[in-house]
Scaffold this motif. Sequence first.
Motif, short mmCIF file in Angstrom:
data_model
loop_
_atom_site.label_atom_id
_atom_site.label_comp_id
_atom_site.label_asym_id
_atom_site.label_seq_id
_atom_site.Cartn_x
_atom_site.Cartn_y
_atom_site.Cartn_z
N THR A 128 7.77 -5.06 14.22
CA THR A 128 8.25 -4.17 13.17
C THR A 128 8.50 -4.88 11.86
OG1 THR A 128 10.52 -4.46 13.97
CG2 THR A 128 9.32 -2.57 14.78
N SER A 129 8.84 -6.17 11.88
CA SER A 129 9.18 -6.87 10.64
C SER A 129 8.02 -7.65 10.05
CB SER A 129 10.33 -7.84 10.89
OG SER A 129 11.49 -7.14 11.22
N VAL A 130 6.99 -7.94 10.84
CA VAL A 130 5.90 -8.77 10.34
C VAL A 130 4.57 -8.03 10.43
CG1 VAL A 130 4.66 -10.95 10.64
CG2 VAL A 130 7.12 -10.88 10.98
N ALA A 131 4.20 -7.55 11.61
CA ALA A 131 2.86 -7.00 11.82
C ALA A 131 2.63 -5.71 11.04
CB ALA A 131 2.63 -6.77 13.31
N ILE A 132 3.56 -4.77 11.10
CA ILE A 132 3.36 -3.49 10.42
C ILE A 132 3.30 -3.66 8.90
CG2 ILE A 132 4.38 -1.21 9.99
CD1 ILE A 132 5.34 -1.26 12.91
N PRO A 133 4.24 -4.39 8.26
CA PRO A 133 4.10 -4.60 6.81
C PRO A 133 2.83 -5.36 6.44
CG PRO A 133 6.33 -5.10 7.48
CD PRO A 133 5.54 -4.88 8.73
N ALA A 134 2.41 -6.33 7.26
CA ALA A 134 1.18 -7.07 6.97
C ALA A 134 -0.03 -6.14 7.05
CB ALA A 134 1.02 -8.23 7.94
N ALA A 135 -0.04 -5.24 8.04
CA ALA A 135 -1.14 -4.29 8.17
C ALA A 135 -1.17 -3.33 6.98
CB ALA A 135 -1.02 -3.51 9.48
N LEU A 136 0.00 -2.86 6.56
CA LEU A 136 0.05 -1.96 5.40
C LEU A 136 -0.42 -2.67 4.14
CD1 LEU A 136 3.42 -0.10 6.02
CD2 LEU A 136 1.15 0.87 6.12
N ALA A 137 0.00 -3.91 3.93
CA ALA A 137 -0.41 -4.66 2.76
C ALA A 137 -1.93 -4.92 2.78
CB ALA A 137 0.35 -5.98 2.68
N GLY A 138 -2.45 -5.28 3.94
CA GLY A 138 -3.89 -5.52 4.07
C GLY A 138 -4.69 -4.27 3.78
N THR A 139 -4.25 -3.14 4.32
CA THR A 139 -4.94 -1.88 4.07
C THR A 139 -4.90 -1.52 2.59
OG1 THR A 139 -4.31 -1.14 6.28
CG2 THR A 139 -5.04 0.55 4.75
N ALA A 140 -3.73 -1.68 1.97
CA ALA A 140 -3.59 -1.35 0.55
C ALA A 140 -4.50 -2.24 -0.30
CB ALA A 140 -2.14 -1.52 0.11
N LEU A 141 -4.54 -3.54 -0.01
CA LEU A 141 -5.41 -4.45 -0.77
C LEU A 141 -6.88 -4.09 -0.59
CD1 LEU A 141 -3.61 -7.87 -0.23
CD2 LEU A 141 -3.78 -6.55 -2.34
N PHE A 142 -7.27 -3.74 0.62
CA PHE A 142 -8.66 -3.33 0.87
C PHE A 142 -9.01 -2.09 0.06
CE2 PHE A 142 -11.49 -0.47 3.24
CZ PHE A 142 -12.66 -1.22 3.19
N LEU A 143 -8.12 -1.08 0.09
CA LEU A 143 -8.41 0.16 -0.63
C LEU A 143 -8.43 -0.05 -2.14
CD1 LEU A 143 -6.34 2.67 1.52
CD2 LEU A 143 -8.82 2.45 1.40
N GLY A 177 -9.24 -2.90 -3.65
CA GLY A 177 -10.49 -3.62 -3.91
C GLY A 177 -11.69 -2.71 -3.87
N ARG A 178 -11.73 -1.81 -2.90
CA ARG A 178 -12.85 -0.87 -2.80
C ARG A 178 -12.89 0.06 -4.01
NH1 ARG A 178 -13.43 3.51 1.96
NH2 ARG A 178 -12.15 4.66 0.49
N GLY A 179 -11.71 0.50 -4.45
CA GLY A 179 -11.64 1.38 -5.63
C GLY A 179 -12.12 0.68 -6.89
N ILE A 180 -11.72 -0.59 -7.06
CA ILE A 180 -12.17 -1.35 -8.23
C ILE A 180 -13.68 -1.55 -8.18
CG2 ILE A 180 -12.06 -3.61 -9.35
CD1 ILE A 180 -9.05 -3.64 -8.59
N TYR A 181 -14.20 -1.89 -7.01
CA TYR A 181 -15.64 -2.07 -6.85
C TYR A 181 -16.39 -0.78 -7.18
CZ TYR A 181 -20.15 -2.95 -4.65
OH TYR A 181 -21.50 -3.09 -4.41
N ASN A 182 -15.93 0.34 -6.63
CA ASN A 182 -16.58 1.62 -6.88
C ASN A 182 -16.54 2.00 -8.35
OD1 ASN A 182 -17.20 1.84 -4.19
ND2 ASN A 182 -15.59 3.32 -3.71
N MET A 183 -15.39 1.75 -9.01
CA MET A 183 -15.29 2.08 -10.43
C MET A 183 -16.23 1.20 -11.26
SD MET A 183 -11.44 3.11 -11.51
CE MET A 183 -10.67 1.61 -11.01
N SER A 184 -16.31 -0.07 -10.92
CA SER A 184 -17.13 -0.97 -11.74
C SER A 184 -18.63 -0.72 -11.53
CB SER A 184 -16.81 -2.43 -11.43
OG SER A 184 -17.10 -2.73 -10.09
N HIS A 185 -19.02 -0.15 -10.40
CA HIS A 185 -20.42 0.15 -10.15
C HIS A 185 -20.76 1.63 -10.33
CE1 HIS A 185 -20.16 -3.82 -8.28
NE2 HIS A 185 -21.44 -3.91 -8.55
N GLY A 186 -19.79 2.46 -10.68
CA GLY A 186 -20.03 3.87 -10.92
C GLY A 186 -20.34 4.65 -9.66
#
Length: 70
Positions: free
Chosen positions: A39-54, A56-65
């Motif tokens: 609860t103190s390490v794995a869940i926040p790390a998973a949320l942070a990883g998912t947020a960073l992935f999304l 990054g994907r949004g920035i990539y999509n915007m930069s390539h149209g």
Amino acid sequence: MAEATEPPFRPREKLLEKQRYFQNVHKHTYLKGPFDKITSVAIPAALAGTALFLIGRGIYNMSHGIGKKE
């Protein structure tokens, strides 16, 4: 009027045993229990990883149209 006494949730011996255990563990307070690493390490790390992935994907999509609405 008689006062009703409620039985304790767990026996006093078990409570004292748990108290002794938690007072003798020399870790951070939020990591003392058996499932606290989840609860103190794995869940926040998973949320942070998912947020960073999304992000990054949004920035990539915007930069390539990609994915624009007409």
